[in-house]
Design an enzyme around this catalytic site. Structure first.
Site, PDB file in Angstrom:
ATOM      1  N   PRO A   2       0.823  -1.206   0.000  1.00  0.00           N
ATOM      2  CA  PRO A   2       0.000   0.000   0.000  1.00  0.00           C
ATOM      3  C   PRO A   2       0.865   1.268   0.000  1.00  0.00           C
ATOM      4  O   PRO A   2       1.843   1.359   0.752  1.00  0.00           O
ATOM      5  CB  PRO A   2      -0.802  -0.102   1.293  1.00  0.00           C
ATOM      6  CG  PRO A   2      -0.737  -1.536   1.688  1.00  0.00           C
ATOM      7  CD  PRO A   2       0.570  -2.033   1.179  1.00  0.00           C
ATOM      8  N   GLU A  10       0.992  23.326   4.038  1.00  0.00           N
ATOM      9  CA  GLU A  10       2.229  23.356   4.807  1.00  0.00           C
ATOM     10  C   GLU A  10       1.978  24.000   6.161  1.00  0.00           C
ATOM     11  O   GLU A  10       0.970  24.655   6.368  1.00  0.00           O
ATOM     12  CB  GLU A  10       3.305  24.139   4.043  1.00  0.00           C
ATOM     13  CG  GLU A  10       2.943  25.591   3.790  1.00  0.00           C
ATOM     14  CD  GLU A  10       3.935  26.301   2.889  1.00  0.00           C
ATOM     15  OE1 GLU A  10       4.900  25.688   2.456  1.00  0.00           O
ATOM     16  OE2 GLU A  10       3.709  27.494   2.634  1.00  0.00           O
ATOM     17  N   GLY A  11       2.903  23.760   7.086  1.00  0.00           N
ATOM     18  CA  GLY A  11       2.817  24.413   8.389  1.00  0.00           C
ATOM     19  C   GLY A  11       2.741  23.462   9.564  1.00  0.00           C
ATOM     20  O   GLY A  11       2.794  23.901  10.708  1.00  0.00           O
ATOM     21  N   ARG A  12       2.610  22.154   9.299  1.00  0.00           N
ATOM     22  CA  ARG A  12       2.589  21.208  10.408  1.00  0.00           C
ATOM     23  C   ARG A  12       4.005  20.999  10.922  1.00  0.00           C
ATOM     24  O   ARG A  12       4.969  21.082  10.170  1.00  0.00           O
ATOM     25  CB  ARG A  12       2.031  19.857   9.989  1.00  0.00           C
ATOM     26  CG  ARG A  12       0.610  19.749   9.460  1.00  0.00           C
ATOM     27  CD  ARG A  12      -0.365  20.731  10.015  1.00  0.00           C
ATOM     28  NE  ARG A  12      -1.756  20.448   9.713  1.00  0.00           N
ATOM     29  CZ  ARG A  12      -2.341  20.678   8.542  1.00  0.00           C
ATOM     30  NH1 ARG A  12      -1.659  21.107   7.509  1.00  0.00           N
ATOM     31  NH2 ARG A  12      -3.640  20.453   8.408  1.00  0.00           N
TER      32      ARG A  12
END
Length: 61
Positions: A2, A10-12
């Site tokens: 899998p 974006e931004g995590r």
């Protein structure tokens, strides 16, 4: 084997992405019976000006 692609803004933080990868991997293993080693996760980050719904970019909201 899998392969899961996660597309998100974006931004995590790295910690958030690490937790996401761990939980998605666990869910795939649980639901498909695949081994953990067979699961591949790809995170594709995008800026809000590269995503639009109904003719409006996410950055314009």
């Amino acid at each position: 084997m899998p392969i899961v692609t996660v597309k998100m803004f974006e931004g995590r933080t790295d910690d958030q992405k690490k937790a996401l990868v761990e939980k998605v991997t666990d869910a795939v293993v649980e639901t498909t019976g695949a081994s953990k080693e067979a699961v591949t996760i790809v995170i594709e980050e995008m800026t809000k000006n590269h995503y639009a719904v109904a003719g409006k970019r996410a950055c314009d909201e």
